[in-house]
Write a protein that holds these residues in place. Structure first.
Motif, PDB file in Angstrom:
ATOM      1  N   PRO A 126     -13.099  -4.600  16.803  1.00 43.63           N
ATOM      2  CA  PRO A 126     -14.152  -5.128  15.927  1.00 43.63           C
ATOM      3  C   PRO A 126     -14.379  -6.624  16.156  1.00 43.63           C
ATOM      4  CG  PRO A 126     -12.564  -3.812  14.694  1.00 43.63           C
ATOM      5  CD  PRO A 126     -11.972  -4.038  16.044  1.00 43.63           C
ATOM      6  N   PRO A 127     -15.578  -7.105  15.840  1.00 41.89           N
ATOM      7  CA  PRO A 127     -15.869  -8.543  15.975  1.00 41.89           C
ATOM      8  C   PRO A 127     -15.317  -9.362  14.809  1.00 41.89           C
ATOM      9  CG  PRO A 127     -17.809  -7.393  15.166  1.00 41.89           C
ATOM     10  CD  PRO A 127     -16.782  -6.331  15.440  1.00 41.89           C
ATOM     11  N   PHE A 128     -14.728  -8.706  13.831  1.00 39.51           N
ATOM     12  CA  PHE A 128     -14.231  -9.389  12.632  1.00 39.51           C
ATOM     13  C   PHE A 128     -12.725  -9.218  12.512  1.00 39.51           C
ATOM     14  CE2 PHE A 128     -16.070  -5.215  11.498  1.00 39.51           C
ATOM     15  CZ  PHE A 128     -14.906  -4.526  11.179  1.00 39.51           C
ATOM     16  N   GLN A 129     -12.124 -10.036  11.650  1.00 36.79           N
ATOM     17  CA  GLN A 129     -10.729  -9.895  11.253  1.00 36.79           C
ATOM     18  C   GLN A 129     -10.696  -9.784   9.732  1.00 36.79           C
ATOM     19  OE1 GLN A 129      -7.569  -9.675  12.766  1.00 36.79           O
ATOM     20  NE2 GLN A 129      -8.757  -9.223  14.609  1.00 36.79           N
ATOM     21  N   LEU A 130     -10.423  -8.576   9.252  1.00 37.99           N
ATOM     22  CA  LEU A 130     -10.429  -8.314   7.813  1.00 37.99           C
ATOM     23  C   LEU A 130      -9.171  -8.844   7.148  1.00 37.99           C
ATOM     24  CD1 LEU A 130     -11.692  -4.610   7.792  1.00 37.99           C
ATOM     25  CD2 LEU A 130     -13.032  -6.667   7.322  1.00 37.99           C
ATOM     26  N   ARG A 131      -9.345  -9.259   5.884  1.00 39.29           N
ATOM     27  CA  ARG A 131      -8.200  -9.581   5.031  1.00 39.29           C
ATOM     28  C   ARG A 131      -7.891  -8.410   4.095  1.00 39.29           C
ATOM     29  NH1 ARG A 131      -6.311 -14.553   4.749  1.00 39.29           N
ATOM     30  NH2 ARG A 131      -5.633 -14.266   2.581  1.00 39.29           N
ATOM     31  N   TYR A 188      -5.337  -1.211  13.974  1.00 38.60           N
ATOM     32  CA  TYR A 188      -4.193  -1.909  14.590  1.00 38.60           C
ATOM     33  C   TYR A 188      -4.569  -3.305  15.081  1.00 38.60           C
ATOM     34  CZ  TYR A 188      -1.697   2.605  14.777  1.00 38.60           C
ATOM     35  OH  TYR A 188      -1.059   3.783  14.466  1.00 38.60           O
ATOM     36  N   THR A 189      -5.862  -3.568  15.308  1.00 37.45           N
ATOM     37  CA  THR A 189      -6.297  -4.869  15.838  1.00 37.45           C
ATOM     38  C   THR A 189      -6.452  -5.920  14.742  1.00 37.45           C
ATOM     39  OG1 THR A 189      -8.683  -4.431  15.612  1.00 37.45           O
ATOM     40  CG2 THR A 189      -7.583  -3.624  17.605  1.00 37.45           C
ATOM     41  N   GLN A 190      -6.340  -5.505  13.481  1.00 38.61           N
ATOM     42  CA  GLN A 190      -6.592  -6.417  12.363  1.00 38.61           C
ATOM     43  C   GLN A 190      -5.306  -7.169  11.998  1.00 38.61           C
ATOM     44  OE1 GLN A 190     -10.013  -6.657  11.115  1.00 38.61           O
ATOM     45  NE2 GLN A 190      -9.980  -5.700  13.135  1.00 38.61           N
ATOM     46  N   SER A 240      -5.020 -10.065  10.447  1.00 41.61           N
ATOM     47  CA  SER A 240      -5.082 -10.892   9.240  1.00 41.61           C
ATOM     48  C   SER A 240      -5.001 -10.076   7.957  1.00 41.61           C
ATOM     49  CB  SER A 240      -6.382 -11.717   9.239  1.00 41.61           C
ATOM     50  OG  SER A 240      -6.439 -12.553  10.359  1.00 41.61           O
ATOM     51  N   LEU A 241      -4.798  -8.774   8.067  1.00 43.73           N
ATOM     52  CA  LEU A 241      -4.803  -7.910   6.887  1.00 43.73           C
ATOM     53  C   LEU A 241      -3.708  -8.299   5.890  1.00 43.73           C
ATOM     54  CD1 LEU A 241      -5.447  -4.223   8.049  1.00 43.73           C
ATOM     55  CD2 LEU A 241      -6.831  -5.588   6.481  1.00 43.73           C
ATOM     56  N   LYS A 242      -4.127  -8.452   4.634  1.00 45.95           N
ATOM     57  CA  LYS A 242      -3.189  -8.668   3.542  1.00 45.95           C
ATOM     58  C   LYS A 242      -3.209  -7.500   2.551  1.00 45.95           C
ATOM     59  CE  LYS A 242      -1.984 -12.541   5.255  1.00 45.95           C
ATOM     60  NZ  LYS A 242      -0.673 -12.612   5.956  1.00 45.95           N
ATOM     61  N   VAL A 243      -4.304  -6.753   2.544  1.00 44.26           N
ATOM     62  CA  VAL A 243      -4.429  -5.574   1.684  1.00 44.26           C
ATOM     63  C   VAL A 243      -4.934  -4.416   2.535  1.00 44.26           C
ATOM     64  CG1 VAL A 243      -5.546  -4.546  -0.324  1.00 44.26           C
ATOM     65  CG2 VAL A 243      -4.941  -6.983  -0.348  1.00 44.26           C
ATOM     66  N   LEU A 244      -4.200  -3.291   2.514  1.00 49.84           N
ATOM     67  CA  LEU A 244      -4.622  -2.094   3.242  1.00 49.84           C
ATOM     68  C   LEU A 244      -4.407  -0.881   2.348  1.00 49.84           C
ATOM     69  CD1 LEU A 244      -5.560  -0.584   5.764  1.00 49.84           C
ATOM     70  CD2 LEU A 244      -3.177  -0.538   6.544  1.00 49.84           C
ATOM     71  N   ASP A 245      -5.487  -0.159   2.074  1.00 45.47           N
ATOM     72  CA  ASP A 245      -5.424   1.050   1.260  1.00 45.47           C
ATOM     73  C   ASP A 245      -6.036   2.199   2.044  1.00 45.47           C
ATOM     74  OD1 ASP A 245      -5.374   3.047  -0.619  1.00 45.47           O
ATOM     75  OD2 ASP A 245      -6.177   1.828  -2.248  1.00 45.47           O
ATOM     76  N   LEU A 246      -5.160   3.094   2.521  1.00 45.17           N
ATOM     77  CA  LEU A 246      -5.586   4.302   3.227  1.00 45.17           C
ATOM     78  C   LEU A 246      -5.059   5.540   2.516  1.00 45.17           C
ATOM     79  CD1 LEU A 246      -5.044   3.201   6.933  1.00 45.17           C
ATOM     80  CD2 LEU A 246      -7.219   3.773   5.883  1.00 45.17           C
ATOM     81  N   SER A 247      -4.891   5.456   1.216  1.00 45.51           N
ATOM     82  CA  SER A 247      -4.381   6.592   0.452  1.00 45.51           C
ATOM     83  C   SER A 247      -5.338   7.774   0.545  1.00 45.51           C
ATOM     84  CB  SER A 247      -4.196   6.201  -1.013  1.00 45.51           C
ATOM     85  OG  SER A 247      -3.328   5.104  -1.135  1.00 45.51           O
ATOM     86  N   ASN A 248      -4.775   8.974   0.591  1.00 47.06           N
ATOM     87  CA  ASN A 248      -5.577  10.204   0.582  1.00 47.06           C
ATOM     88  C   ASN A 248      -6.646  10.209   1.671  1.00 47.06           C
ATOM     89  OD1 ASN A 248      -4.735  11.616  -2.151  1.00 47.06           O
ATOM     90  ND2 ASN A 248      -4.967   9.433  -2.594  1.00 47.06           N
ATOM     91  N   SER A 249      -6.263   9.837   2.871  1.00 45.11           N
ATOM     92  CA  SER A 249      -7.247   9.775   3.954  1.00 45.11           C
ATOM     93  C   SER A 249      -6.925  10.732   5.095  1.00 45.11           C
ATOM     94  CB  SER A 249      -7.356   8.336   4.485  1.00 45.11           C
ATOM     95  OG  SER A 249      -6.102   7.848   4.899  1.00 45.11           O
ATOM     96  N   ILE A 296       2.166  -3.192   9.577  1.00 46.59           N
ATOM     97  CA  ILE A 296       2.486  -3.188   8.140  1.00 46.59           C
ATOM     98  C   ILE A 296       3.509  -4.251   7.756  1.00 46.59           C
ATOM     99  CG2 ILE A 296       1.955  -0.743   7.996  1.00 46.59           C
ATOM    100  CD1 ILE A 296       4.940  -0.185   7.753  1.00 46.59           C
ATOM    101  N   GLU A 297       4.210  -4.834   8.716  1.00 46.36           N
ATOM    102  CA  GLU A 297       5.243  -5.811   8.367  1.00 46.36           C
ATOM    103  C   GLU A 297       4.680  -7.057   7.684  1.00 46.36           C
ATOM    104  OE1 GLU A 297       9.334  -5.813  10.671  1.00 46.36           O
ATOM    105  OE2 GLU A 297       7.676  -6.152  12.054  1.00 46.36           O
ATOM    106  N   GLY A 298       3.441  -7.404   7.971  1.00 46.52           N
ATOM    107  CA  GLY A 298       2.878  -8.617   7.378  1.00 46.52           C
ATOM    108  C   GLY A 298       1.925  -8.372   6.229  1.00 46.52           C
ATOM    109  N   ILE A 299       1.704  -7.108   5.840  1.00 47.72           N
ATOM    110  CA  ILE A 299       0.735  -6.787   4.783  1.00 47.72           C
ATOM    111  C   ILE A 299       1.385  -6.968   3.415  1.00 47.72           C
ATOM    112  CG2 ILE A 299      -0.635  -4.927   3.781  1.00 47.72           C
ATOM    113  CD1 ILE A 299      -1.123  -3.879   6.563  1.00 47.72           C
ATOM    114  N   LEU A 300       0.668  -7.614   2.506  1.00 47.94           N
ATOM    115  CA  LEU A 300       1.212  -7.907   1.177  1.00 47.94           C
ATOM    116  C   LEU A 300       1.011  -6.756   0.190  1.00 47.94           C
ATOM    117  CD1 LEU A 300       0.139 -11.644   0.739  1.00 47.94           C
ATOM    118  CD2 LEU A 300       2.311 -10.720   1.566  1.00 47.94           C
TER     119      LEU A 300
END
Length: 799
Positions: free
Chosen positions: A364-369, A387-389, A391-400, A414-418
């Motif tokens: 992607p051309p962006f880096q999501l938080r 996997y390319t993101q 800068s992620l601090k919040v990731l919600d993939l529940s029920n996907s 996932i090691e750096g996600i808050l």
């Protein structure tokens, strides 16, 4: 003569020079030591305003007659005229009355009274009293958190022709039906905020329909209760609007197509309303928009083509547009959709039916938080572009629907996600070698194996339930000083866990059920605990008294362990089960066993529960347990409890599920149980209860299975009681009454043995010891002689 004139002229010049120097020096000294002098009229107005204030925290203690008002706290004067131009008393914990006489300050341009605790606004007839209010540029009366401020009208705004910023947030304006008509005529207004003002109508007077709010740039009407459509004319009042917030305002109907005319919009929030239909086709024309939130509505159709043109967009939330329980936003999402959104930082497409089609190699051309794709169809492979993101601090993939991951890339991600939410997927892998930096970690309902991961001390909540984790709790978990929620339900974990967790003093919810943990319950546990679930483990020993001193505890489940001993009378110290308290457990899942059913899922648990079933408890149940009047579920089944049910059980009016089965309870069922009007499940089977089941709608509504296994119990729904059973139920004790009468039998037996021992102890002593025997008979002779003399005297007196 000429020389004399020359001398006099020189002397005059010198004197004038000296005088000029003295005057200049004096002015210079005066300017350096200028004493600020507050205008008396301004001072009088400010003191009148102060009379209505309550200043318990002494925040404006400088407002005294002795001091110059320009040196008062929050008061600012002009350097030249010494007139008051600004009053800023925000965030000062002031209470009492806002007297708008303060607007009579002749040169006031800035007034900020926000975030205090005022409870009254005094509205003088300011059209007559305020003659210079047109100088006011900034006015903020918002969010005073005392008793909610009420204001019946906004007519007092009309003189404020210079006003550019107006914030009336959290002031109750439900009586003002013409609020929009009061605002539109203000020619200089740039920003109007009226959030949570209880506005309840959106009427526009036809006479102002063609007027333009040419200056208005910010409009915030969020958190109101319009319960009406959005008028089409609203967006014709201004063309320069850059900020529009109508969120959480109960607006119905379609979004007017005139919205696309607001070409300068950079912020648009229409979330949490009841908008229906399609989003206006002209969304792509809002070229400057940076923030777009239309979540929690009932919109449908395709919106993606237009969104792809919003090159300035950094926040996008189009989630949860549900109509009749299903999401009607549709279309295909691919890399083309986001190819121009290089500034995107927040993306929420949760609860949508979009079809996701991304190339495996797409970057992607962006880096999501923040990325939220909850309840979307992403699986079975973990989306490779995520996997390319970095800068992620919040990731919600529940029920996907994800089951397959690249464990190395996944671990690095996932090691750096808050804030990590991957609940309800089928993820497989061993993450025991990771150290996660999460504040919130939700990996529940997956297939993770191996040991538990290490977690940094910054974590607040952890849910790893319904996995296949094994082994013991990592030693690093002892350092989780700020954690308030732990859920490890249904894994294969073992070891003496409670010693580790007793150090976690902020813990509110502890769910360790359905594992293989062992050991005893420690004395010292978090005093903040509200929920304790240790069900289905190998814990043993007694329940320490200190556990019943946790005043906030309202859900206690110790079922299916090896615990023993009795219940302490201190159980009454569970004050949340005596008086009702509102609980605040954010995003906590608590498993609940009630009404004879299996555990069910609750998002915000509030059910008052005590479950001690299937252990080795014994003794009598203390009366104090039946004084917990807020208790809704009580399960003491499959133990060795004895005694009777006290009459005080009738006071447990909130009881919905009661299970006392498979114990040694005895005696009659108290009549007061018919008062348990909310009782929906009852099981007192397989005890030694006797007598007649009390007659009442509640107890007769249960079938016979609730009462079986009590041979001397009769009455509906069991067999009818005979006259002999009713009148002589205690005449011939049966085997079923033996346990109930055992205490009485022991008491009588003890009294008999004590009497026999005492009697033979005395008689034996008299028989064996001659001296005692002689003394005893001598004492008896004396007593007989005295009785004889007394009797003869009485007889002589009688004659």
């Amino acid at each position: 003569m000429k020389s004399l004139m020359t001398i006099l002229t020189s002397q005059m010049s010198f004197l004038l020079l000296v005088l000029f120097y003295i005057t200049t020096f004096h002015k210079s000294m005066s300017s350096n030591h200028k004493v600020v002098g507050c205008n008396e009229k301004d001072k009088k107005t400010l003191l009148m305003f102060k009379n209505g204030l309550i200043d318990d925290y002494h925040m404006i203690s400088t407002w005294t007659i002795e001091k110059d008002c320009c040196s008062w706290e929050g008061v600012y004067c002009d350097n030249i005229t010494d007139r008051v131009t600004k009053v800023d008393l925000s965030f000062n914990n002031l209470e009492g009355k806002i007297n708008l006489c303060i607007l009579e300050l002749e040169f006031l341009s800035y007034l900020d009274l926000r975030d205090n605790a005022f409870d009254v606004i005094s509205l003088p007839t300011i059209q007559h009293n305020i003659t210079h209010a047109s100088k006011l540029v900034y006015l903020d009366l918002s969010f005073n958190h005392g008793h909610r401020l009420h204001m019946d009208n906004l007519h007092w705004l009309s003189p404020l022709s210079s006003l550019k910023y107006l914030n009336l947030g959290d002031i109750d304006l439900h009586n003002e039906t013409n609020w929009l008509q009061m605002v539109v005529p203000l020619p200089s207004l740039l920003e109007f905020r009226c959030s949570a003002c209880n506005l309840n109508n959106f009427t526009i007077n036809l006479s102002i329909e063609n007027l333009n709010l040419t200056s208005l740039q910010t409009l915030d009407l969020s958190f109101n209760n319009f319960n009406s459509k959005l008028p089409k004319q609203l967006f014709n009042l201004t063309k320069d609007l850059s900020y529009l917030d109508l969120s959480v305002s109960n607006i119905v109907g379609e979004i007017p197509s005139s919205l696309s005319n607001l070409r300068n919009l950079s912020f648009l929030d229409l979330s949490v309303n009841q908008f229906k239909g399609s989003f206006p086709d002209g969304i792509g024309q809002l070229e400057y928009i940076e923030y777009l939130d239309i979540s929690y509505n009932q919109l449908k159709g395709s919106i993606l083509d237009g969104i792809g043109q919003l090159t300035h967009l950094h926040y996008l939330d189009i989630s949860r547009n549900m109509l009749n329980g299903s999401n009607d936003f549709s279309g295909v999402i691919s890399q083309i959709t986001f190819s121009n959104l290089s500034r995107l930082e927040f993306l929420d497409l949760s609860w949508s039916n979009f079809v996701f089609q991304f190339d495996l190699e797409w970057i992607p051309p962006f880096q999501l938080r923040e990325l939220c794709l909850e309840y979307t169809n992403q699986g079975p492979n973990f989306p490779s572009w995520i996997y390319t993101q970095k800068s992620l601090k919040v990731l919600d993939l529940s029920n996907s629907g994800i089951s397959l991951i690249d464990i190395n890339k996944f671990s690095n991600l996932i090691e750096g996600i808050l804030h990590l939410y991957l609940s309800n997927n089928s993820l497989i892998g061993d993450i025991s070698n990771l150290t996660l930096k999460c504040h919130n970690l939700y990996l529940d309902h997956n297939n993770f194996t191996g040991g538990l991961p290490n977690i940094s001390p910054m974590v607040y909540s952890v849910d790893l339930s319904y996995n296949s984790f094994s082994g013991s709790i990592p030693h690093s978990w002892k350092n989780l000083k700020d954690i308030y929620y732990i859920n490890l339900w249904s894994n294969a974990l073992s070891g003496e866990v409670l010693g580790h967790l007793s150090n976690l003093k902020q813990l509110i919810v502890m769910n360790l059920g359905e594992n293989e943990f062992s050991g005893t319950i420690p004395i010292n546990m978090s005093q903040q605990l509200e929920v304790i679930i240790l069900r289905g483990n190998q814990f043993e020993g007694i329940i320490p008294t200190q556990l019943f001193n946790l005043s906030s505890l309202f859900h206690l489940d110790l079922a299916y362990n090896k615990l023993s001993g009795s219940i302490s009378e201190c159980v009454y110290n569970l004050t949340h089960m005596v008086t009702y308290h509102v609980t605040e457990i954010p995003r906590a899942t608590v498993n609940l066993f009630t009404k004879g059913q299996d555990y069910v899922y609750e998002v915000r648990p509030e059910r008052r529960t005590i479950d001690l079933s299937s252990n080795n408890f014994s003794g009598k149940v203390p009366m104090e347990l039946f004084r917990l009047v807020q208790l809704q579920t009580l399960n003491l089944s499959h133990n060795n409890f004895i005694g009777t049910i006290p009459k005080t059980i009738g006071g447990m009016k909130n009881m919905e599920s009661l299970d006392l089965s498979n114990n040694k309870f005895c005696g009659e069922i108290p009549q007061s149980m018919v008062l348990l009007n909310f009782l929906d499940y009852l099981n007192i089977s397989y005890n030694n209860f006797s007598g007649k089941i009390p007659t009442g709608t509640q107890l007769q509504s249960f079938n016979a299975s609730s009462y079986i296994g009590n041979p001397n119990l009769c009455g509906a729904p069991l067999k009818n009681c005979t006259t002999e059973e009713e009148n002589h139920k205690y005449a011939t004790p049966s085997k079923g009454d033996e346990d109930c009468d055992s205490f009485r039998e022991f008491l009588y037996l003890g009294m008999g043995v004590g009497f026999a021992v005492s009697f033979w102890g005395i008689c034996g002593s008299l028989f064996l010891i001659r001296k005692w025997r002689h003394t005893y008979f001598r004492f008896l002779d004396q007593v007989v002689d005295k009785l004889y003399v007394a009797l003869m005297v009485k007889l002589n007196n009688f004659h």
